[in-house]
Design a protein around this motif. Structure first.
Motif, PDB file in Angstrom:
ATOM      1  N   LEU A   1      53.896  31.443  18.591  1.00  0.00           N
ATOM      2  CA  LEU A   1      54.488  31.393  17.257  1.00  0.00           C
ATOM      3  C   LEU A   1      54.313  32.713  16.521  1.00  0.00           C
ATOM      4  CD1 LEU A   1      53.232  27.895  16.043  1.00  0.00           C
ATOM      5  CD2 LEU A   1      55.522  28.484  16.830  1.00  0.00           C
ATOM      6  N   THR A   2      55.347  33.094  15.795  1.00  0.00           N
ATOM      7  CA  THR A   2      55.221  34.223  14.877  1.00  0.00           C
ATOM      8  C   THR A   2      54.497  33.729  13.616  1.00  0.00           C
ATOM      9  OG1 THR A   2      57.298  33.731  13.751  1.00  0.00           O
ATOM     10  CG2 THR A   2      57.420  35.146  15.711  1.00  0.00           C
ATOM     11  N   GLU A   3      54.220  34.630  12.703  1.00  0.00           N
ATOM     12  CA  GLU A   3      53.589  34.222  11.451  1.00  0.00           C
ATOM     13  C   GLU A   3      54.488  33.247  10.697  1.00  0.00           C
ATOM     14  OE1 GLU A   3      51.737  36.221   7.340  1.00  0.00           O
ATOM     15  OE2 GLU A   3      52.386  37.485   9.021  1.00  0.00           O
ATOM     16  N   ALA A   4      55.776  33.516  10.715  1.00  0.00           N
ATOM     17  CA  ALA A   4      56.719  32.601  10.055  1.00  0.00           C
ATOM     18  C   ALA A   4      56.749  31.254  10.765  1.00  0.00           C
ATOM     19  CB  ALA A   4      58.120  33.222  10.041  1.00  0.00           C
ATOM     20  N   GLY A   5      56.626  31.293  12.105  1.00  0.00           N
ATOM     21  CA  GLY A   5      56.606  30.050  12.867  1.00  0.00           C
ATOM     22  C   GLY A   5      55.404  29.197  12.518  1.00  0.00           C
ATOM     23  N   HIS A   6      54.236  29.838  12.392  1.00  0.00           N
ATOM     24  CA  HIS A   6      53.025  29.107  11.991  1.00  0.00           C
ATOM     25  C   HIS A   6      53.210  28.492  10.604  1.00  0.00           C
ATOM     26  CE1 HIS A   6      50.162  29.816  15.213  1.00  0.00           C
ATOM     27  NE2 HIS A   6      50.529  31.084  15.267  1.00  0.00           N
ATOM     28  N   GLY A   7      53.823  29.248   9.711  1.00  0.00           N
ATOM     29  CA  GLY A   7      54.025  28.742   8.356  1.00  0.00           C
ATOM     30  C   GLY A   7      54.952  27.543   8.330  1.00  0.00           C
ATOM     31  N   LEU A   8      56.055  27.629   9.098  1.00  0.00           N
ATOM     32  CA  LEU A   8      56.995  26.503   9.142  1.00  0.00           C
ATOM     33  C   LEU A   8      56.333  25.275   9.757  1.00  0.00           C
ATOM     34  CD1 LEU A   8      59.812  25.292   8.811  1.00  0.00           C
ATOM     35  CD2 LEU A   8      60.396  26.251  11.067  1.00  0.00           C
ATOM     36  N   LEU A   9      55.569  25.476  10.841  1.00  0.00           N
ATOM     37  CA  LEU A   9      54.914  24.355  11.511  1.00  0.00           C
ATOM     38  C   LEU A   9      53.952  23.636  10.566  1.00  0.00           C
ATOM     39  CD1 LEU A   9      54.552  22.852  14.217  1.00  0.00           C
ATOM     40  CD2 LEU A   9      52.658  24.419  14.717  1.00  0.00           C
ATOM     41  N   ALA A  10      53.191  24.398   9.790  1.00  0.00           N
ATOM     42  CA  ALA A  10      52.227  23.805   8.863  1.00  0.00           C
ATOM     43  C   ALA A  10      52.930  22.952   7.799  1.00  0.00           C
ATOM     44  CB  ALA A  10      51.405  24.903   8.198  1.00  0.00           C
ATOM     45  N   ARG A  11      54.115  23.362   7.394  1.00  0.00           N
ATOM     46  CA  ARG A  11      54.847  22.590   6.383  1.00  0.00           C
ATOM     47  C   ARG A  11      55.566  21.394   6.985  1.00  0.00           C
ATOM     48  NH1 ARG A  11      56.221  25.160   1.417  1.00  0.00           N
ATOM     49  NH2 ARG A  11      55.089  27.107   1.112  1.00  0.00           N
TER      50      ARG A  11
END
Length: 304
Positions: free
Chosen positions: A60-70
């Protein structure tokens, strides 16, 4: 910016969990290329890169981690809402996948499965009899069934059988010809029907008495990979088999098999239905677990 679909967002969560397009595609029931195309489309819709791809891995990219958390809390709440509606009108739908040994699946067929299918006729059950001890989460199963001692510590386990024993059994004809062993050490002079485990190793027979426990790899010219077939071989007088007592019970009741070394055969933990408690539990699995807890003869159905 386009509007992502719910299916694409769910697919992204599976890819993120598996870190593999191949495994995620297998779980989702789509081709790897179709899944990769869907993830490209999701990134284009959001105008951001979500995944780092190499020929061997996905991260995951940083954006991917952020989307996953939400996404986790949002989609979990949605799943719970849909499950509650489904349970309210008693119209559960979908497929429930359960992995276990042949004996474990047989136990479910004798107890929970008939009641579940009668109560929830629109549910589908996919029961996979597998001698391997699989990672149920990684391989896309909702639950597994194993002996209590084999249930992973991070899983929730619900008892579906009482404790039982593995027994060494032989036919009267065999015992008349070769005699009955008095101790496990005397098995070296007998013909034993050995079991091959899915990984290739032979199963070692376990004995215990007066606080002394040990295992042996018995001698024998016949090796098999099925408890049912081992019972058949023992009935034909081909040797001594070491099997769960449930497999031998009928033949012993009819005097076609006799338990040997009975005082040396220890009690082992019973079978447990187990599943991950760290992710959303689908309504179908919750309904199955509820029936398992209250199956005939298992009213105490405790969890681990």
């Amino acid at each position: 910016m386009g509007k992502p679909t719910l299916n694409d967002l769910r697919a992204f969560m599976v890819v993120a969990a598996r870190r593999s397009f191949v495994q995620a595609a297998g779980e989702l029931g789509v081709s790897r290329s179709a899944l990769s195309h869907a993830m490209r489309g999701l990134e284009n819709d959001l105008n951001v890169r979500l995944l780092h791809r190499t020929t061997r891995s996905v991260s995951l990219t940083e954006a991917g981690h952020g989307l996953l958390a939400r996404l986790h809390p949002v989609l979990s709440d949605l799943d719970r809402a849909l499950d509650d509606v489904a349970r309210d009108d008693e119209a559960l739908r979908g497929t429930l996948r359960i992995n276990g040994s042949e004996g474990a699946i047989r136990q479910l067929l004798q107890t929970v499965v008939p009641r579940f299918m009668a109560k929830y006729p629109q549910m589908e059950l996919d029961l996979v009899s597998d001698g391997r001890f699989v990672d149920i989460v990684a391989e896309g199963f909702d639950a597994g069934v194993r002996l209590g001692e084999a249930v992973p510590k991070d899983m929730i386990g619900v008892r579906i059988s009482e404790d039982f024993r593995f027994l060494a059994v032989a036919s009267p004809r065999y015992l008349r010809k070769y005699g009955q062993p008095g101790t496990p050490e005397e098995l070296q002079w007998h013909r034993c029907i050995r079991q091959r485990l899915p990984g290739g190793k032979r199963y070692r027979w376990e004995f215990a008495r007066h606080g002394h426990a040990f295992t042996i790899d018995p001698p024998g010219a016949l090796t098999m990979d099925s408890n049912t077939l081992m019972i058949e071989a023992a009935l034909r007088g081909l040797g001594i088999a070491y099997v769960p007592e449930t497999y031998a019970r009928d033949a012993m009741a009819r005097k076609r098999l006799v338990a040997v070394l009975d005082d040396w055969c220890p009690v082992v933990p019973g079978l447990f239905l187990y599943f991950s408690g760290s992710r959303h539990i689908p309504a179908g699995l919750r309904a199955f677990v509820d029936l398992a807890r209250h199956a005939p003869g298992n009213e105490s159905g405790r969890s681990t």
